[in-house]
Design a protein around this motif. Structure first.
Motif, PDB file in Angstrom:
ATOM      1  N   ILE A  12     -72.443  -2.318 -13.678  1.00  0.00           N
ATOM      2  CA  ILE A  12     -71.617  -1.851 -12.557  1.00  0.00           C
ATOM      3  C   ILE A  12     -70.138  -1.850 -12.957  1.00  0.00           C
ATOM      4  CG2 ILE A  12     -70.920  -2.328 -10.170  1.00  0.00           C
ATOM      5  CD1 ILE A  12     -73.750  -3.587  -9.796  1.00  0.00           C
ATOM      6  N   GLY A  13     -69.723  -2.870 -13.711  1.00  0.00           N
ATOM      7  CA  GLY A  13     -68.313  -2.982 -14.105  1.00  0.00           C
ATOM      8  C   GLY A  13     -67.830  -1.768 -14.884  1.00  0.00           C
ATOM      9  N   ALA A  14     -68.625  -1.341 -15.865  1.00  0.00           N
ATOM     10  CA  ALA A  14     -68.203  -0.211 -16.701  1.00  0.00           C
ATOM     11  C   ALA A  14     -68.174   1.077 -15.882  1.00  0.00           C
ATOM     12  CB  ALA A  14     -69.146  -0.065 -17.895  1.00  0.00           C
ATOM     13  N   ASN A  15     -69.168   1.251 -15.000  1.00  0.00           N
ATOM     14  CA  ASN A  15     -69.174   2.438 -14.144  1.00  0.00           C
ATOM     15  C   ASN A  15     -67.973   2.418 -13.179  1.00  0.00           C
ATOM     16  OD1 ASN A  15     -71.592   4.372 -14.453  1.00  0.00           O
ATOM     17  ND2 ASN A  15     -72.597   2.387 -14.577  1.00  0.00           N
ATOM     18  N   ALA A  16     -67.657   1.237 -12.653  1.00  0.00           N
ATOM     19  CA  ALA A  16     -66.521   1.127 -11.722  1.00  0.00           C
ATOM     20  C   ALA A  16     -65.209   1.406 -12.454  1.00  0.00           C
ATOM     21  CB  ALA A  16     -66.489  -0.263 -11.092  1.00  0.00           C
ATOM     22  N   ALA A  17     -65.066   0.828 -13.636  1.00  0.00           N
ATOM     23  CA  ALA A  17     -63.826   1.042 -14.400  1.00  0.00           C
ATOM     24  C   ALA A  17     -63.662   2.532 -14.715  1.00  0.00           C
ATOM     25  CB  ALA A  17     -63.858   0.225 -15.684  1.00  0.00           C
ATOM     26  N   GLY A  18     -64.747   3.177 -15.103  1.00  0.00           N
ATOM     27  CA  GLY A  18     -64.702   4.610 -15.425  1.00  0.00           C
ATOM     28  C   GLY A  18     -64.204   5.422 -14.236  1.00  0.00           C
ATOM     29  N   GLN A  19     -64.752   5.111 -13.056  1.00  0.00           N
ATOM     30  CA  GLN A  19     -64.357   5.879 -11.866  1.00  0.00           C
ATOM     31  C   GLN A  19     -62.902   5.595 -11.480  1.00  0.00           C
ATOM     32  OE1 GLN A  19     -66.282   6.457  -7.680  1.00  0.00           O
ATOM     33  NE2 GLN A  19     -67.956   6.707  -9.125  1.00  0.00           N
ATOM     34  N   LEU A  20     -62.465   4.349 -11.594  1.00  0.00           N
ATOM     35  CA  LEU A  20     -61.075   4.011 -11.232  1.00  0.00           C
ATOM     36  C   LEU A  20     -60.084   4.643 -12.209  1.00  0.00           C
ATOM     37  CD1 LEU A  20     -61.522   0.276 -10.218  1.00  0.00           C
ATOM     38  CD2 LEU A  20     -60.788   2.147  -8.724  1.00  0.00           C
ATOM     39  N   LEU A  21     -60.419   4.632 -13.496  1.00  0.00           N
ATOM     40  CA  LEU A  21     -59.527   5.241 -14.491  1.00  0.00           C
ATOM     41  C   LEU A  21     -59.428   6.743 -14.237  1.00  0.00           C
ATOM     42  CD1 LEU A  21     -60.792   3.253 -17.615  1.00  0.00           C
ATOM     43  CD2 LEU A  21     -58.457   3.162 -16.691  1.00  0.00           C
ATOM     44  N   ALA A  22     -60.555   7.358 -13.900  1.00  0.00           N
ATOM     45  CA  ALA A  22     -60.548   8.804 -13.620  1.00  0.00           C
ATOM     46  C   ALA A  22     -59.670   9.129 -12.413  1.00  0.00           C
ATOM     47  CB  ALA A  22     -61.972   9.292 -13.391  1.00  0.00           C
ATOM     48  N   GLN A  23     -59.545   8.156 -11.508  1.00  0.00           N
ATOM     49  CA  GLN A  23     -58.682   8.369 -10.323  1.00  0.00           C
ATOM     50  C   GLN A  23     -57.221   8.034 -10.607  1.00  0.00           C
ATOM     51  OE1 GLN A  23     -60.326   6.029  -7.107  1.00  0.00           O
ATOM     52  NE2 GLN A  23     -62.306   7.077  -7.212  1.00  0.00           N
ATOM     53  N   GLY A  24     -56.918   7.620 -11.850  1.00  0.00           N
ATOM     54  CA  GLY A  24     -55.525   7.374 -12.231  1.00  0.00           C
ATOM     55  C   GLY A  24     -55.055   5.937 -12.066  1.00  0.00           C
ATOM     56  N   HIS A  25     -55.975   5.027 -11.767  1.00  0.00           N
ATOM     57  CA  HIS A  25     -55.577   3.619 -11.629  1.00  0.00           C
ATOM     58  C   HIS A  25     -55.463   2.956 -13.006  1.00  0.00           C
ATOM     59  CE1 HIS A  25     -56.156   3.690  -7.298  1.00  0.00           C
ATOM     60  NE2 HIS A  25     -57.350   4.240  -7.476  1.00  0.00           N
ATOM     61  N   ASN A  26     -54.747   1.843 -13.055  1.00  0.00           N
ATOM     62  CA  ASN A  26     -54.751   0.992 -14.262  1.00  0.00           C
ATOM     63  C   ASN A  26     -55.842  -0.048 -14.109  1.00  0.00           C
ATOM     64  OD1 ASN A  26     -52.467   2.033 -15.677  1.00  0.00           O
ATOM     65  ND2 ASN A  26     -51.207   1.151 -14.051  1.00  0.00           N
ATOM     66  N   VAL A  27     -56.566  -0.286 -15.189  1.00  0.00           N
ATOM     67  CA  VAL A  27     -57.646  -1.271 -15.112  1.00  0.00           C
ATOM     68  C   VAL A  27     -57.490  -2.293 -16.236  1.00  0.00           C
ATOM     69  CG1 VAL A  27     -60.147  -1.648 -15.273  1.00  0.00           C
ATOM     70  CG2 VAL A  27     -59.273   0.375 -14.073  1.00  0.00           C
ATOM     71  N   THR A  28     -57.486  -3.572 -15.848  1.00  0.00           N
ATOM     72  CA  THR A  28     -57.577  -4.643 -16.833  1.00  0.00           C
ATOM     73  C   THR A  28     -58.973  -5.228 -16.697  1.00  0.00           C
ATOM     74  OG1 THR A  28     -55.232  -5.149 -16.855  1.00  0.00           O
ATOM     75  CG2 THR A  28     -56.702  -6.944 -17.450  1.00  0.00           C
ATOM     76  N   GLY A  29     -59.674  -5.312 -17.810  1.00  0.00           N
ATOM     77  CA  GLY A  29     -61.053  -5.786 -17.751  1.00  0.00           C
ATOM     78  C   GLY A  29     -61.231  -7.054 -18.551  1.00  0.00           C
ATOM     79  N   ILE A  30     -62.181  -7.874 -18.095  1.00  0.00           N
ATOM     80  CA  ILE A  30     -62.501  -9.095 -18.837  1.00  0.00           C
ATOM     81  C   ILE A  30     -64.019  -9.218 -18.889  1.00  0.00           C
ATOM     82  CG2 ILE A  30     -62.304 -10.569 -16.782  1.00  0.00           C
ATOM     83  CD1 ILE A  30     -61.008 -12.661 -18.647  1.00  0.00           C
ATOM     84  N   ASP A  31     -64.529  -9.678 -20.019  1.00  0.00           N
ATOM     85  CA  ASP A  31     -65.981  -9.851 -20.170  1.00  0.00           C
ATOM     86  C   ASP A  31     -66.197 -10.734 -21.408  1.00  0.00           C
ATOM     87  OD1 ASP A  31     -68.564  -7.775 -19.143  1.00  0.00           O
ATOM     88  OD2 ASP A  31     -68.906  -9.228 -20.758  1.00  0.00           O
ATOM     89  N   ASP A  32     -67.241 -11.573 -21.362  1.00  0.00           N
ATOM     90  CA  ASP A  32     -67.504 -12.404 -22.548  1.00  0.00           C
ATOM     91  C   ASP A  32     -68.524 -11.746 -23.482  1.00  0.00           C
ATOM     92  OD1 ASP A  32     -69.834 -12.750 -21.131  1.00  0.00           O
ATOM     93  OD2 ASP A  32     -69.832 -14.935 -21.185  1.00  0.00           O
ATOM     94  N   LEU A  33     -69.038 -10.600 -23.098  1.00  0.00           N
ATOM     95  CA  LEU A  33     -70.000  -9.840 -23.928  1.00  0.00           C
ATOM     96  C   LEU A  33     -71.164 -10.734 -24.375  1.00  0.00           C
ATOM     97  CD1 LEU A  33     -67.404  -7.877 -26.115  1.00  0.00           C
ATOM     98  CD2 LEU A  33     -68.607  -7.065 -24.078  1.00  0.00           C
ATOM     99  N   ASN A  34     -71.653 -11.554 -23.460  1.00  0.00           N
ATOM    100  CA  ASN A  34     -72.728 -12.492 -23.839  1.00  0.00           C
ATOM    101  C   ASN A  34     -74.031 -11.749 -24.143  1.00  0.00           C
ATOM    102  OD1 ASN A  34     -74.554 -12.356 -21.451  1.00  0.00           O
ATOM    103  ND2 ASN A  34     -72.711 -13.022 -20.382  1.00  0.00           N
ATOM    104  N   ASP A  35     -74.984 -12.471 -24.752  1.00  0.00           N
ATOM    105  CA  ASP A  35     -76.196 -11.787 -25.227  1.00  0.00           C
ATOM    106  C   ASP A  35     -77.399 -11.982 -24.306  1.00  0.00           C
ATOM    107  OD1 ASP A  35     -76.802 -14.381 -25.678  1.00  0.00           O
ATOM    108  OD2 ASP A  35     -77.125 -14.185 -27.830  1.00  0.00           O
ATOM    109  N   TYR A  36     -77.159 -12.116 -23.007  1.00  0.00           N
ATOM    110  CA  TYR A  36     -78.289 -12.163 -22.052  1.00  0.00           C
ATOM    111  C   TYR A  36     -79.153 -10.907 -22.222  1.00  0.00           C
ATOM    112  CZ  TYR A  36     -80.675 -11.445 -17.582  1.00  0.00           C
ATOM    113  OH  TYR A  36     -81.619 -11.164 -16.607  1.00  0.00           O
TER     114      TYR A  36
END
Ligand code: NAD
Length: 335
Positions: A12-36
């Motif tokens: 959901i995070g990546a899809n949300a960031a994609g849509q917000l960036l397309a709308q011209g917002h700035n996005v700062t993202g954080i993730d630990d990229l864990n291996d679940y």
């Protein structure tokens, strides 16, 4: 608007960031990229976001003290979309501690960081599983939800209570979302759509719980993200928009909102739709109910509609087609 998204490399995070960036917002993202689940999928989602100038990323665990404090201190964050969490009802049966650390401590550190540098609105992910053993349908945000039946759901319900107290004490405007079985491109490999697609294509049997007698309020990911974006500037205030179905707290700028499709789909119909798009029949291994699971989920979406004028619209066959197109494209070399 500058939006902080926790769990930005997730489904959901990546899809949300994609849509917000397309709308011209700035996005700062954080993730630990864990291996679940396979981190290559998380890195692939991230790679698309990193191509965009208004996107900035930090790899870290949110529960590590000061990580989020520094993000808030060094950026002027207007809104937060908090998605970082350990998800999965079944995984929580054998791994409860992982849920405690990521969901409870992680959310606590976020609330602490936010109280020092308050954003205008915080949007935090909960889950339809918070309704637990409740059988009153459709699920309303105002109904009692006190009997969680998985530890995953219990941690999410606990974050709702934690968030309410911070909203009250520090006047932090907080919206809690209860999401309903989200599916679509860039999905989660531990969830039924991706597990089923992989097994159907391999010719291996799929496990169908409760002998197929399950209904889920499947929600297409773009619809969910669209709803999230519309809600960004709908921070809870003091006056409810309805006396019957607004969940606004009487003592804090805090409300709970369902984001679902308001039309539960039989699991059998979901499988049929997947078979049609994949052009292959599933071998079904019928099994009993899994502990922690519920037979039906169904969202009342009146509050979402009243606040935004919108509720999810994507038909199952359309959503499954888009999901399968992405799946076949992404895993082309692996199939
Ligand atoms: N997908 C659904 O159907 C669904 C339904 C209900 C609720 N939710 C909730 O929505 C949110 C997002 O779900 P998703 O499906 O995108 O899951 P996901 O697992 O794909 O995304 C979560 C992301 O958060 C990251 N993460 C986890 N713990 C972290 C930590 N401590 N610090 C930093 N990063 C961390 C993970 O690496 C992952 O990339 C979760 O809170 C989940 O509980 C999802």
């Amino acid at each position: 608007m500058h939006v902080l998204i926790t769990g930005v490399a997730g489904f959901i995070g990546a899809n949300a960031a994609g849509q917000l960036l397309a709308q011209g917002h700035n996005v700062t993202g954080i993730d630990d990229l864990n291996d679940y689940y396979d981190p290559r999928l998380k890195n692939a989602r991230l790679a698309e976001l990193l191509e965009q100038e208004q996107f900035h990323f930090t790899k870290a665990k949110i529960q590590k003290p000061d990580v989020l404090n520094d993000v808030f201190k060094n950026n002027s964050i207007d809104a937060v979309i908090h998605l970082a969490a350990q998800a999965g009802v079944r995984y929580s049966i054998d791994n409860p501690r992982v849920f405690l650390e990521n969901n409870l401590v992680g959310t606590f550190e976020l609330l602490e960081a936010a109280r020092n540098n308050p954003p205008k609105h915080m949007l935090l992910a909960s889950t339809s599983s918070a309704y637990g053993a409740s059988t009153a349908m459709p699920y309303r945000e105002t109904q009692k939800a006190d009997h969680q039946i998985s530890f995953y759901a219990a941690t999410k319900k606990a974050t709702e209570a934690m968030a309410h107290s911070y909203a009250h004490i520090y006047q932090l405007p907080i919206t809690m979302f209860r999401f309903f079985t989200v599916y679509g491109p860039w999905g989660r490999p531990d969830m039924a759509p991706m597990k089923f697609a992989k097994r159907i294509l391999n010719g291996s049997p799929i496990d169908v719980y409760n002998f197929g007698e399950m209904k889920r309020d499947f929600t297409y990911v773009d619809d969910l993200v669209h709803a999230l974006c519309l809600l960004l500037d709908k921070a809870p205030g003091k006056i409810p928009i309805s006396t019957t179905f607004d969940s606004l707290s009487p003592v804090a700028p805090y409300r709970i909102i369902n984001i679902g499709n308001n039309s539960p789909i039989e699991l059998k119909d979901f499988i049929t739709s997947l078979e049609e798009e994949l052009g292959k029949e599933a071998i079904q291994n019928f099994m009993g109910m899994q502990p922690g699971d519920v037979p039906t989920t169904w969202a009342d979406t009146r509050l979402l509609r009243a606040l935004t004028g919108y509720s999810p619209t994507t038909e199952l066959n359309v959503g499954v087609k888009l999901f399968v197109e992405w799946y076949l494209g992404y895993y082309r070399n692996a199939i």
